[in-house]
Design an enzyme around this catalytic site. Structure first.
Site, PDB file in Angstrom:
ATOM      1  N   GLU A 263       0.842  -1.201   0.000  1.00 27.60           N
ATOM      2  CA  GLU A 263       0.000   0.000   0.000  1.00 27.60           C
ATOM      3  C   GLU A 263       0.874   1.248   0.000  1.00 27.60           C
ATOM      4  OE1 GLU A 263      -2.902  -0.001   3.122  1.00 27.60           O
ATOM      5  OE2 GLU A 263      -3.853  -1.854   2.455  1.00 27.60           O
ATOM      6  N   HIS A 281      -8.337   1.213   1.494  1.00 23.79           N
ATOM      7  CA  HIS A 281      -8.157   1.168   2.949  1.00 23.79           C
ATOM      8  C   HIS A 281      -9.076   2.180   3.643  1.00 23.79           C
ATOM      9  CE1 HIS A 281      -4.992  -0.278   6.044  1.00 23.79           C
ATOM     10  NE2 HIS A 281      -6.135  -0.064   6.650  1.00 23.79           N
TER      11      HIS A 281
END
Length: 530
Positions: A263, A281
């Site tokens: 990420e 997220h």
């Protein structure tokens, strides 16, 4: 002087005001976390650092922060904090694991519905002017079996909501008790049974060596054909490449992911596949959750800096404000006992045993252990504190053990410390009297009653007349005043000890005069942080 806190990421003004209202000197610079060099240049001024995910708390940053005592993460994830380096430097790392529980659980349920009814794709198709009713045939969730991997705080909420939706819930969690499972209305199962039975699988566990790729290619192959996978917990729990292949083959009917192994996720084997719902997220991304975690971290950090209360720490036992007040004298006793044996031991330690007897045995022993270990370790490393001491002990291979005992003897409660080296064993015990002051009550198995002072002198000798006179005369002739004098012996004519509370530390020449008398086996000056 008021503690100083730096807020280097975006926190709400309300949270920042909490620091101010509590008397904390706070600097709010929400863009500073993205400027590593500037952050590095100013961090040395602060006692506390409040962050979200933008600020990276590295070993380099911690080295530049000699005054830093606590890092508070507004949120649950602390991947951006080097917790091992923080522990070695004695810095507490806190998070706020409960502020976004409901939000994250709701996101998991929302993704479960989205993938069951193909909502994102149906939405895009309809926006494009198409009317493809037959293309987006979904499945009902009522009556289906939801497999929940991890039934802790967030997973437990998901279980309750799923039961409310009329789903059958099977939960895999080694720490889930039968009583808790019954309360949640779920069936506790092993992982293999969950994989074989679940129509939908949702994950709610941290990423550890045990949980990494818990849904591996092998485990995905064990799942029921047509299963749907939801992950709002942590990237790395699912083998994304293996899942992509299972989706392409049709074994897995759909997947919904809010987290990824890498990420920010700009590429993933899951991207572009049909009936795969992905979000960036967003589990904790609600107005309520962001406000909650910000307020919580401000309160937690303020409590620690002002009262010593420790809440939601990842590298230190939690201690409530009430516990901190009640345990304060016992924390000092534990520290003094550790300092005593630490200063008396000049050989590598093999083990530290801490025995808690009576009333103190019902207290927060983890915190007391940390204090005792810190006392021992400070003899050779003055920078050690309650956070870093267990790490230092572990790195040195020192075995730590704790024993609880029911009340025995004349004291309502006491702590006994036993330290072993390859050559010898040393023990010392202490308690808290009704005046709240720590006392040494036993050394080497010999009972005494000695108040703890900043400067003390410990001697051992064969029990014979003249010891008191020699000590008093030698110290008096050299201008060293005795505030308190305690004697003890194992038996007449056997081993005897003396522990003196002095107004100042005796000079080396004075100690040498005592040693040259030939009356003493050991003459040891001691210092205590009183």
């Amino acid at each position: 002087m008021a503690p100083k806190v730096l807020v280097s990421d975006k926190l709400s003004e309300t949270a920042v005001q909490i620091f101010r209202d509590r008397g904390i000197d706070v600097t709010f610079d929400p863009t500073l976390g993205k400027d590593k060099d500037k952050l590095l240049s100013v961090i040395g001024e602060y006692d506390g650092l409040a962050i979200r995910s933008a600020t990276k708390v590295t070993e380099k940053l911690l080295e530049a922060a000699p005054n830093l005592k606590v890092v508070g993460r507004a949120g649950i994830g602390t991947d951006n904090v080097d917790k091992e380096a923080a522990s070695r430097r004695g810095v507490i790392v806190m998070n706020t694991p409960y502020g976004n529980m409901i939000t994250t659980a709701e996101h998991a349920i929302a993704l479960m519905f989205a993938v069951a009814r193909q909502i994102p794709e149906a939405n895009a198709s309809t926006h494009a002017g198409k009317w493809e009713k037959s293309r987006f045939m979904g499945v009902e969730l009522t009556g289906k079996t939801l497999g929940v991997i991890g039934a802790g705080n967030i997973g437990g909420i998901v279980c309750q909501k799923a039961v409310g939706l009329g789903m059958k819930v099977a939960a895999y969690d080694p720490f889930l008790s039968e009583e808790r499972a019954t309360k949640l209305g779920v069936e506790k199962v092993e992982l293999d049974a969950l994989l074989a039975r679940a129509d939908v699988i949702t994950l709610h566990v941290p990423l550890t060596d045990q949980t990494r790729n818990i849904l591996s290619a092998e485990n995905l192959a064990r799942t029921k054909k047509g299963v749907r996978i939801v992950n709002c917990a942590r990237g790395g729990l699912v083998d994304e490449a293996a899942l992509a292949e299972a989706l392409k083959s049709g074994h897995v009917a759909g997947a919904a992911f809010d987290v990824f192994a890498e990420e920010p996720a700009t590429a993933s084997p899951l991207f572009g596949l049909p009936n795969v719902v992905v979000t960036p997220h967003l589990g904790a991304a609600t107005t309520e959750a962001q406000e909650n975690v910000a307020l919580q971290v401000a309160e937690q950090m303020s409590d620690y800096l002002l009262t010593g209360a420790v809440t939601n720490a990842l590298n230190m036992p939690s201690v409530t404000a009430e516990e901190a007040k009640l345990m304060g004298p016992w924390v000092k006793v534990a520290e003094h006992l550790g300092a005593f044996v630490g200063q008396m031991t000049d050989e590598p330690l093999k083990s530290i045993e801490i025995v808690y007897n009576g009333s103190v045995a019902a207290m927060n022993l983890e915190a007391l252990n940390c204090s005792a270990i810190a006392g021992v370790m400070k003899a050779t490393n003055p920078d050690v504190n309650m956070v870093s001491a267990p790490v230092v002990a572990r790195e040195r291979g020192v075995e730590i053990s704790t024993t609880r005992q029911d009340k025995s003897g004349v004291f309502d409660g006491y702590i006994k410390l036993v330290v072993k080296t390859a050559q010898r064993e040393r023990s010392v015990a202490g308690t808290v009297f009704s005046d709240g002051k720590p006392r040494f009550i036993q050394i080497k198995g010999i009972n005494i009653d000695a108040e703890v002072g900043a400067h003390m002198l410990y001697t051992t000798n064969h029990d014979e007349p003249g010891i008191i006179g020699t000590l008093g005369q030698t110290l008096g002739e050299n201008g060293v005043n005795i505030a308190n004098f305690t004697l003890g012996r194992s038996d007449r004519g056997r081993d005897a000890i003396a522990l003196l509370y002095l107004d100042e530390q005796p000079a080396v020449t004075v100690l040498d005069k005592l040693r040259t008398t030939g009356l003493f086996k050991n003459v040891a000056p001691l210092r205590f942080n009183v």
